[in-house]
Motif scaffolding. Sequence first.
Motif, PDB file in Angstrom:
ATOM      1  N   VAL A   1       1.047  -1.145  -0.082  1.00 27.50           N
ATOM      2  CA  VAL A   1      -0.098  -0.061  -0.232  1.00 27.50           C
ATOM      3  C   VAL A   1       0.758   1.356  -0.073  1.00 27.50           C
ATOM      4  N   THR A   2       2.073   1.559   0.393  1.00 26.37           N
ATOM      5  CA  THR A   2       2.754   2.412   0.427  1.00 26.37           C
ATOM      6  C   THR A   2       3.974   2.352  -0.770  1.00 26.37           C
ATOM      7  N   PRO A   3       3.200   3.311  -1.569  1.00 30.63           N
ATOM      8  CA  PRO A   3       4.009   3.444  -2.132  1.00 30.63           C
ATOM      9  C   PRO A   3       5.065   4.235  -1.962  1.00 30.63           C
ATOM     10  N   VAL A   4       6.250   4.604  -3.536  1.00 29.36           N
ATOM     11  CA  VAL A   4       7.725   4.768  -3.372  1.00 29.36           C
ATOM     12  C   VAL A   4       7.075   6.214  -2.973  1.00 29.36           C
ATOM     13  N   VAL A   5       6.316   6.715  -3.448  1.00 26.94           N
ATOM     14  CA  VAL A   5       5.699   8.763  -3.217  1.00 26.94           C
ATOM     15  C   VAL A   5       4.878   8.398  -2.190  1.00 26.94           C
ATOM     16  N   ASP A   6       5.045   8.562  -0.527  1.00 28.15           N
ATOM     17  CA  ASP A   6       4.221   9.004   0.475  1.00 28.15           C
ATOM     18  C   ASP A   6       3.404   9.799   0.502  1.00 28.15           C
ATOM     19  N   PRO A   7       2.000   9.822  -0.073  1.00 25.24           N
ATOM     20  CA  PRO A   7       1.154  10.087  -0.088  1.00 25.24           C
ATOM     21  C   PRO A   7       0.579  11.205   1.017  1.00 25.24           C
ATOM     22  N   ILE A   8       0.797  10.542   2.137  1.00 29.41           N
ATOM     23  CA  ILE A   8       0.969  11.924   3.737  1.00 29.41           C
ATOM     24  C   ILE A   8       2.222  12.359   3.667  1.00 29.41           C
ATOM     25  N   ARG A   9       3.612  12.499   2.827  1.00 28.00           N
ATOM     26  CA  ARG A   9       4.350  13.712   3.306  1.00 28.00           C
ATOM     27  C   ARG A   9       3.644  14.334   2.023  1.00 28.00           C
ATOM     28  N   VAL A  10       3.793  13.855   0.819  1.00 26.28           N
ATOM     29  CA  VAL A  10       3.392  15.171  -0.604  1.00 26.28           C
ATOM     30  C   VAL A  10       2.185  16.100  -0.524  1.00 26.28           C
ATOM     31  N   LEU A  11       0.294  15.323   0.661  1.00 25.73           N
ATOM     32  CA  LEU A  11       0.416  16.080   0.721  1.00 25.73           C
ATOM     33  C   LEU A  11       0.181  17.144   2.495  1.00 25.73           C
ATOM     34  N   ALA A  12       0.862  16.944   3.212  1.00 24.77           N
ATOM     35  CA  ALA A  12       1.569  17.950   4.436  1.00 24.77           C
ATOM     36  C   ALA A  12       2.420  18.881   3.238  1.00 24.77           C
ATOM     37  N   GLU A  13       3.647  18.820   2.376  1.00 26.81           N
ATOM     38  CA  GLU A  13       4.535  19.141   2.506  1.00 26.81           C
ATOM     39  C   GLU A  13       2.918  20.465   1.394  1.00 26.81           C
ATOM     40  N   THR A  14       2.785  20.016   0.842  1.00 29.28           N
ATOM     41  CA  THR A  14       1.806  21.019   0.254  1.00 29.28           C
ATOM     42  C   THR A  14       0.335  22.047   0.512  1.00 29.28           C
ATOM     43  N   ALA A  15       0.197  21.386   1.820  1.00 27.70           N
ATOM     44  CA  ALA A  15      -0.276  22.312   2.694  1.00 27.70           C
ATOM     45  C   ALA A  15       0.656  23.399   3.231  1.00 27.70           C
ATOM     46  N   GLY A  16       1.524  22.814   2.872  1.00 34.73           N
ATOM     47  CA  GLY A  16       3.065  23.857   4.042  1.00 34.73           C
ATOM     48  C   GLY A  16       3.836  23.542   5.430  1.00 34.73           C
ATOM     49  N   TYR A  17       3.814  22.199   5.037  1.00 31.37           N
ATOM     50  CA  TYR A  17       3.747  21.525   6.869  1.00 31.37           C
ATOM     51  C   TYR A  17       4.839  20.566   5.899  1.00 31.37           C
ATOM     52  N   ASP A  18       6.234  20.263   7.829  1.00 32.89           N
ATOM     53  CA  ASP A  18       7.315  19.751   6.772  1.00 32.89           C
ATOM     54  C   ASP A  18       7.447  18.730   7.942  1.00 32.89           C
ATOM     55  N   ASP A  19       6.304  18.364   8.756  1.00 30.53           N
ATOM     56  CA  ASP A  19       6.433  17.171   9.099  1.00 30.53           C
ATOM     57  C   ASP A  19       5.332  16.872   8.956  1.00 30.53           C
ATOM     58  N   PRO A  20       4.730  15.775   8.317  1.00 29.92           N
ATOM     59  CA  PRO A  20       3.300  14.838   7.753  1.00 29.92           C
ATOM     60  C   PRO A  20       2.978  14.423   8.789  1.00 29.92           C
ATOM     61  N   GLU A  21       3.887  13.832   9.766  1.00 22.78           N
ATOM     62  CA  GLU A  21       3.087  13.655  11.109  1.00 22.78           C
ATOM     63  C   GLU A  21       2.138  14.461  11.438  1.00 22.78           C
ATOM     64  N   TRP A  45       1.301  17.390  10.195  1.00 24.22           N
ATOM     65  CA  TRP A  45       0.049  17.475   9.481  1.00 24.22           C
ATOM     66  C   TRP A  45      -1.443  16.456   9.755  1.00 24.22           C
ATOM     67  N   TRP A  46      -0.750  15.439   9.998  1.00 21.18           N
ATOM     68  CA  TRP A  46      -1.998  14.380   9.858  1.00 21.18           C
ATOM     69  C   TRP A  46      -2.949  14.416  10.765  1.00 21.18           C
ATOM     70  N   GLU A  47      -1.944  14.827  12.265  1.00 19.11           N
ATOM     71  CA  GLU A  47      -2.846  15.378  13.647  1.00 19.11           C
ATOM     72  C   GLU A  47      -4.139  16.067  13.406  1.00 19.11           C
ATOM     73  N   ASP A  48      -2.970  17.579  12.353  1.00 14.79           N
ATOM     74  CA  ASP A  48      -4.034  18.593  12.889  1.00 14.79           C
ATOM     75  C   ASP A  48      -5.262  18.872  11.462  1.00 14.79           C
ATOM     76  N   VAL A  49      -5.021  17.707  10.503  1.00 17.14           N
ATOM     77  CA  VAL A  49      -6.109  17.562  10.287  1.00 17.14           C
ATOM     78  C   VAL A  49      -7.668  16.458  10.057  1.00 17.14           C
ATOM     79  N   VAL A  50      -6.574  15.218  10.961  1.00 19.07           N
ATOM     80  CA  VAL A  50      -7.960  14.026  11.343  1.00 19.07           C
ATOM     81  C   VAL A  50      -7.279  14.112  12.628  1.00 19.07           C
TER      82      VAL A  50
END
Length: 809
Positions: free
Chosen positions: A149-169, A171-176
Amino acid sequence: MSGAAVAGAMTPGRTATGPAAGPWLLGVRHHGPGSARAVLAALRAARPAAVLIEGPPEADALVPLAADPRMHPPVALLAHAVDDPGRASFWPMAAFSPEWVAIRWALDHDVPVRFIDLPAAHSLALKEPAPEEPGEGPERAEHAQEEEVTPVVDPIRVLAETAGYDDPERWWEDVVEHRSPTGERDDGGMGPEGAAPDDAPGDALAPFVALAEAMSALREAYGDGGQPRDAVREAYMRIQLRTARKEFGDEVAVVCGAWHVPALAARTTLGADRALLKGLPKVRTDLTWVPWTHRRLARQSGYGAGIDSPGWYGHLFEAADRPIERWMTKVAGLLRGEDRFVSTAHVIEAVRLADTLAALRGRPLAGLGETTDAVRAVMCEGSDVPLALVRDRLIVGESLGEVPDTTPAVPLQRDLTRSQRTLRLKPEASERELDLDLRKETDAARSRLLHRLRLLDVGWGDPVAGRGSTGTFRESWRLSWEPELHVRVAEAGVWGTTVLTAATAKAASQAVAATALADVTALAEHCLLAGLPDALPVVMKALADRAALDADVGHLADALPALARSLRYGDVRSTDTAALTEVAAGLAERICVGLPPACTGLDPDGAETLRGQVEAVHGAIGLLDTGAEPGTGLRERWDAVLHKLAARDTVAGIIRGRATRLLLDEGRLPEDEAARLMGLALSPGAPPADAAAWIEGFVGGTSGGGMLLVHDERLLGLVDTWLTGVPADRFTGVLPLLRRTFSAYEPGVRRTLGELVRRGPAPEGARRDDAAPPTGGFGPGLDRARADAVEPVLRLLLGRPPEPAEAAV
C-alpha cells in the motif's frame, strides 16, 4: 487538481459535498485513530448492507472470532505457505485500526463483512523469500498490506508539503486526529463514534470525499506511485466489489487504503480486470489470528507499519474527551511508579504548557510534540532520561494482544500454548528475566521447554549469566515474545505435533547430518538440557562414530568441554549419562596422548587458539575426574601432560606459560619450581618475543595473574629483571604483547604493581619488620604484626574462644 486544491480539500473544517448513495468508498490511513473514528461515523450514518475490507479473502472464516470476548487487540492475521511456513505475511490490527473498527461494527450489527484484497495464495506466491541474514527472517516478513500500500511516493508526505507542513505526522494530527468527536461511544464499546445517530450520510462521508479528491490528484500526478503490483490488487478488489453489489445492491461500504480509492472508483470492464489476474502463481496457505504488539506497529522496531507512536494513537482513540489532561495523568502515574516526584501541580502545569505551545505553533490542539515538550520541561526537569521511559512505555507502548483458544493454529502451537499455561509462563512483549531453580519440578519443566524451543529455533528465551548462585541447579533466562515467533513455530511444525516430539525429531536429524565432532557434542548437551531421552541414542551413536574417526586434537579439545558440561547438568537433572561418561573418558585419554606433539611448531595465532583449548580441557578434566586411586585417575594423567608442556622448550611460549600457571593454581607445582620455570623462560638467552608470550600465558588476561605478581615478590622481580634487560632494538617488538597482557588487569592491580616496581625489590635477606622499605606481598620475611592481627578474626569466624591476651585487648 492543483496543489492548492489538494490543500484546500484537506483543510480542517472544510465540508465536502458528495452523493449520499452507495457504494461508499472509505479511504483510510491504516492504524489511524482519526480514520477509525471517521469510519465508525460513516458506518453508523450510512448503515450499509455489507462491509468490504482490504485484506486476504481466505480470512473471511476467521472474522467471527473478532467478536469473541477473549480477543483483545492488537492482533494480526497471519498467512503462511503450507509447504514453506517461512514465507508469511501479517495484517496487523490495533483497537484504533479502521479495519478492526469496521469488523467489530459489522459483527455487532449482524452485517456481512468480507475481505476483498488479492488472496494470500497469490500474494505469497508472488513474494520472494527473504534471505536469512542478521535482522531478517520472519521479523522482516513484510505485512503485504502495508508493504504494497505504501508507494514509493508517500501520499501523506506529499499532501503535508502541499499544505505547507514540514512534518507529515503533524499535518495528519492537525487535519484528522484532532477532529473532535461529537457523539457518544458505540454500544460495542470500541471508542468514540465521531457522529451522532442522526447525522446525515453526506456529513459523515465528507472527510472521505475530500480525501478521495486529494488521492485522485496524486494518482493523476504519480500513477501507481512506483508499485506496479497495485494494479493487480485493485483489479481483484474491483471484481469483488462488483460481486458484492450484485448481492447487496449499492448499499455497500468499502474500507481500504486511501491510495486505492481512485482505482476502485474508476470505470473498467470485468474482462480487463480479469486479464490482469490471468496466470498469477498460487500456493496453498493457512491463515489464523495471532497476538501482535504496539511495538511492532512502530517504525523504529524495524517493521514499517506506518506509525511512530501507537501508544499515543491508542490513547487518542480511547479518550472520549480531554485527551491532553488524561495523557498527562498517565505520564504522571508512570513516573510516580518509578519513584519520581510528580504532583498534581505538575500535571496542571504540563497541560497548560502543552496548550500554550500549541497556540504559539498555530495548531488546533496540542499534539504529541507539544505534550512531549511539556513533559520534558515540567515532569522530567529537562532531562531526556525519564522521557525515554515515557516514550518506551506510553508513546510506543508494550501492549500484547490475545486471541481465543478456538483460533485455528498448527498442532505444535496448540501444544506450546498448553505448556505455557500449565507452567505459568505467559508470553509477554516486554523483556524480562526469569531465574530457575532446577531442584523444583516446575522450574525444571520450564527449563526443558525453553531449551526445546531453542533447539527448534523458536527464540523465546536466551540463557544469561545468573546474578546469584553459579551452581548447576540455577539457570537464568531473558524472555521476550515477539509475534514473528508464531512463524517460527509454524516452521517447526514439520518436525512434530508437540514440542517434545518436534525437538526429538530435529535433534535426531541434526545428529545424522552433523559432520563436525564439536557439533555433535553440543547437540548432546542440548538433548540433556532439553530432556530428550529418545534422541540421545541416535546422538550418542553419531558421537561415537565421529569421535572414532576424528584424529585432530583440536577437534577433540573443542568437543570435550560440552561433554563435561553435559555430565555435570545430567547429574543435576537426574539423567542417565553412562554412555556420555564412556565417550568423554575416551576423548580425554586421546587428548592426553596427542596434545604434547600438537603444541609444537605453531605460529602465534595457532598457539593462541591451542592455549584456549588447553584451558577448556583443563576445566573439563576437573568435571570428568572420577576420583580413581592416586596415580591412576584422569586428573593425574592430565597433570603429567601439563608438566610436559611446561618443561618442553619446543612448545610455544604462551602454552608453556599457561600450563605452568594451571599447575601452580591447582597446587600441583611448588612455588620454587614455578619460579625456576619463569627464570628459564625469561633468561637472557630466550628470544624476547618468546619470553613475552610466556608471560602472557602465565599472568595474562583476566586469570588473576596481576594479583599473583602483587603477592609474590620473586615472580615480580623476575619479570622486572627480564623486562629491564630487553635490548632497546627488541623492546618495540614485544611491547604490543606486553601491553595486551597488563592492560587486562584491574586499575587497582595496575596501580599497586606500579608502586611496587617504583619502590624496587627488598634487599636480599631483608625481613618485613626491617627498616628497608617493603615491596608488599609475601616476600622472604614474615610480617608477624599483620599475621597476628588476622588471628582474632579467624577465631571469631571459626567460633573458637580468643586467647586471654586477645580478650584483654
